[in-house]
Design an enzyme around this catalytic site. Structure first.
Site, mmCIF file in Angstrom:
data_model
loop_
_atom_site.group_PDB
_atom_site.id
_atom_site.type_symbol
_atom_site.label_atom_id
_atom_site.label_comp_id
_atom_site.label_asym_id
_atom_site.label_seq_id
_atom_site.Cartn_x
_atom_site.Cartn_y
_atom_site.Cartn_z
ATOM 1 N N ASP A 276 0.889 -1.114 0.137
ATOM 2 C CA ASP A 276 -0.156 -0.009 0.117
ATOM 3 C C ASP A 276 0.810 1.295 0.164
ATOM 4 O OD1 ASP A 276 -2.107 1.629 -0.220
ATOM 5 O OD2 ASP A 276 -3.004 0.712 1.808
HETATM 6 C C1 NOJ Z 1 -3.918 3.964 0.082
HETATM 7 C C2 NOJ Z 1 -5.087 3.060 0.237
HETATM 8 O O1 NOJ Z 1 -5.052 2.436 1.685
HETATM 9 C C3 NOJ Z 1 -5.081 2.295 -0.568
HETATM 10 O O2 NOJ Z 1 -6.369 1.488 -0.246
HETATM 11 C C4 NOJ Z 1 -5.285 2.741 -2.095
HETATM 12 O O3 NOJ Z 1 -5.448 1.851 -3.039
HETATM 13 C C5 NOJ Z 1 -3.758 3.269 -2.219
HETATM 14 N N1 NOJ Z 1 -3.636 4.391 -1.269
HETATM 15 C C6 NOJ Z 1 -3.679 3.787 -3.506
HETATM 16 O O4 NOJ Z 1 -4.387 5.143 -3.760
#
Ligand code: NOJ
Length: 740
Positions: A276
């Site tokens: 993530d």
């Molecule tokens: C953080 C989030 O937790 C995740 O779900 C998301 O896909 C990513 N950022 C990318 O934006």
């Protein structure tokens, strides 16, 4: 086929033809390509860039083979940057372009929690398909969805993105979303690679506070949190994203048990894992990595294939490999996994957006599907007879959510546009022109505390036959990084409702929110309550169709609604405990003064809010009533390899046609470990005309009763089971059977 790879690939194919081998064309292609890559090019594939630098700088990196994927890149330059990758980098490997297309691209469907309330896999699959058709037309071939975090805490803002509190429901609907995004074949240009996230346990963040640690023991991880992910992998989800949380001290982005043992060895996952956003870099803040080099080492060795935006792989893997701290085979494996998905997406053959194709954005069919989804996602929680409204009634339209085109889209609507949103007010003006109404929002937005317009509100209500009060939450109050410790209606919305009620006309409360709010204190001021988790682009017409009875509500709650925030966590599939709560207890105001310390007679409940939620999981009303009768089982004794068939007769005893979500629950009475008091094992949406009845049958393979018991081995344990066919998790017809 990319010319740079054509010759070696043919050579490999010819060679393979002479040798007996199980190697596929895909394997050969990847092996050939890998054999030509330098270490730096391999590491480049493992690097995902957030598009936040000047175009020329980005193109230079792409040209050097330093980037395998990008997110948040503007649509109008995707082809240009892809052309740089294809034509100007040494090996011409396409980029995979990712984006958070969570519940729609331009046509926004209800937030995932809303879609879950439909208990309709087809609705969820349609949502994924529509999103994929629209997003791929703009060059996005990878979405960061579905979110499969079992969510039992309404304070957590990301409950909005979840498919609710139940592992079975999340697994069924998550699989549907994967099918929708990925279509019949990843190779189809309208297919997007899905991403099962967040692996794993993120929904159990302590206190519902985003990014917080989790404490999930291995057995619960296996029985509750992992199943939706396993189902997504079995359905073919191409990618997986690690979660932000540390579980019991181990951040997911360096958890080799999860990434290697569970994902690869047990589930045979052959797609790729992405971290993530900076979840790798954050391992320093977690205190498990000393520096960025340590981050790269830990994640690469744990089996994390692609790094989202923290760039430690780029900076440190070359030296870590040279030092022998990260084996070359780990790098090769990660790159193989990434190339495999690019290959399956057909990106080597078709890397570009076809700009000559007619735009599918906001296609009429998409809007209709979004409307159906919003209709089936709304839950009728209360109705003292005021609903459905008659179009001959004059209606007071009150509340900040009646015309909130941005907010009704909900969280994660990066690409949705308020100019295309149809709010309830707009739908009234365009589709229910015959209805006389008075519009007075009273509050400008959900947090507004200015009550100056309340007198005007009351005037509008006085001039009307009935008031519909649209309350809830602005989109920004749920979703990532937006947790709340108080989940009552925010601002002065409860006061607004009371002001409306004081006029003496019937009141309908419509809630549009990103979470199950604590609305017990508001119920006395509403004669009917329709709950619509942020319903998306077509929420307005869907809600009006339900209010005026053109459609009959059929949604059911995918999460427990608590009375008070202090009841959290409260979920239907809890353990029984040693002192299960009874339906009687001494209310707090009846405890005598100077009472002696005692626990006798008391059970597992709260003195001030009892044991029950406000509304249980699976609950939802209709404009008709359904009667459940005559539950019968095919067998009362079954073998572990057998199948139990359960049938009940469901009758529509009202005067309106309607759809009932019929639910199958079981309870394993005695196990090697304590088992949930109920577990959902099936559900069906059954349409019944007024007066009609149907026999509804569920087929339950006994293997579906298997769980990880005391020895942590998944199996069915023999013994007695209760089984319910039920309208929700707290009621239903009950029978029992035994597994030999
Ligand atoms: C953080 C989030 O937790 C995740 O779900 C998301 O896909 C990513 N950022 C990318 O934006």
């Amino acid at each position: 086929m990319n010319k740079k790879l054509f010759i070696p690939l043919v050579a490999a194919t010819a060679l393979a033809a002479c040798q007996p081998t199980t190697e596929t064309a895909e394997d050969r292609f990847i092996d050939q390509l890998l054999s030509q890559m330098t270490l730096e090019e391999k590491i480049g594939q493992m690097n995902q860039l957030n598009f936040d630098q000047p175009l020329d700088t980005v193109k230079a990196q792409v040209r050097r083979g330093e980037i395998g994927s990008m997110l948040n890149i503007p649509v109008d330059i995707i082809n240009e940057v892809q052309r740089t990758a294809m034509e100007e980098s040494r090996l011409g490997i396409p980029l995979i372009i990712g984006r958070d297309v969570i519940h729609g691209y331009k046509t926004v469907f209800p937030i995932p929690l809303g879609q879950a309330a439909s208990f309709n896999p087809q609705v969820v699959e349609d949502g994924g398909r529509v999103a994929a058709i629209e997003a791929t037309s703009q060059g996005m071939r990878w979405t960061f969805a579905p979110m499969l975090d079992v969510s039992r805490d309404a304070r957590w803002g990301r409950i909005a993105e979840s498919l609710g509190e139940d592992p079975y429901l999340a697994a069924e609907l998550g699989a549907a979303m994967v099918r929708g995004f990925q279509g019949d074949s990843l190779n189809d240009p309208t297919s997007m690679a899905a991403c099962a996230k967040h692996f794993v346990g993120y929904g159990a963040s302590e206190g519902g506070r985003d990014y917080n640690s989790t404490q999930i023991p291995l057995r619960s991880l296996r029985n509750v949190y992992l199943p939706p992910f396993q189902r997504a992998i079995e359905t073919g989800a191409a990618t997986v994203m690690t979660s932000f949380n540390d579980n019991d001290g181990v951040p997911s982005s360096c958890n080799d048990f999860l990434l290697r043992t569970v994902l690869r060895d047990e589930w045979r996952f052959d797609g790729f894992v992405v971290s993530d956003w900076n979840s790798m870099g954050e391992m320093m803040a977690h205190g498990v990595a000393a520096d960025r080099k340590d981050v790269a080492r830990l994640s690469a060795n744990a089996g994390l294939d692609m790094e989202m935006v923290s760039y430690t792989y780029m900076d440190y893997l070359p030296e870590l490999v040279a030092e022998g701290a990260v084996p070359m085979e780990h790098i090769d494996q990660a790159v193989r996994n990434i190339l495999r998905i690019k290959y399956r997406l057909g990106l080597f053959d078709n890397p570009y957006i076809d700009t000559d194709k007619p735009s599918p954005l906001y296609a009429e069919e998409h809007l209709q599907k979004a409307r159906t989804a919003a209709t089936q996602s709304a839950i009728l929680l209360k109705n003292d007879g005021v609903l459905p409204l008659k179009t001959s009634q004059t209606v007071a339209i009150i509340g900040p959510m009646a015309d909130a085109p941005h907010d009704q889209l909900g969280t994660w609507s990066f690409d949705g546009e308020q100019s295309h949103t149809v709010t309830p007010l707009k739908a009234l003006q365009t589709e229910y022109k015959q209805v006389k109404y008075h519009y007075e929002p009273g509050l400008r937005y959900s947090r507004d505390t200015n009550t100056d317009r309340f007198q005007a509100v009351k005037r509008a209500v006085r001039q009307s036959d009935v008031a519909v009060v649209f309350v809830g939450e602005e989109a920004i109050l749920s979703g990532e990084a937006h947790s709340l410790s108080n989940i009552n209606l925010i601002g002065k919305q409860s006061d607004l409702l009371q002001a409306v009620k004081s006029v003496g006309k019937p009141v309908v409360m419509v809630v549009m929110a990103g979470r199950p709010l604590t609305i017990e204190r508001d119920l006395p001021y509403a004669d009917a309550v329709l709950y619509s988790f942020h319903p998306g682009t077509m929420g307005g017409p869907a809600i009006l169709d339900l209010l005026f009875g053109r459609e009959n509500p059929s949604g059911k709650l995918p999460v427990t609604f608590v009375r008070e925030v202090g009841q959290i966590p409260m979920y239907y599939n809890h353990h029984n405990t040693g002192r299960p709560a009874q339906d009687w207890f001494t209310p707090i105001d009846q405890i005598p003064l100077n009472a002696q310390q005692t626990s006798l007679g008391n059970t597992s409940f709260y003195l001030d809010s009892g044991r029950d939620p406000l509304f249980p999981f699976g609950y939802g009303l209709s404009y008709t009533r359904f009667e459940y009768a005559n539950l019968r089982l095919s067998d009362t004794v079954a073998s572990p390899t057998g199948v139990i068939t359960a049938t009940a007769t469901i009758k529509n005893v009202g005067t309106t046609d309607g759809t009932e979500v019929v639910q199958l629950y079981v309870r394993d009475l005695v196990g090697s470990i304590a088992r949930p008091v109920r577990e959902l094992k099936g559900f069906q949406r059954v349409h019944l005309k007024a007066g009609e009845s149907k026999a509804v049958t569920f087929t339950l393979p006994v293997q579906d009763l298997a769980f990880y018991g005391k020895d942590l081995v998944k199996k069915v344990e023999p013994g007695k089971f209760h089984l319910w066919i039920a309208p929700n998790s707290a009621e239903g017809l009950q029978s029992e059977f035994r597994v030999k």
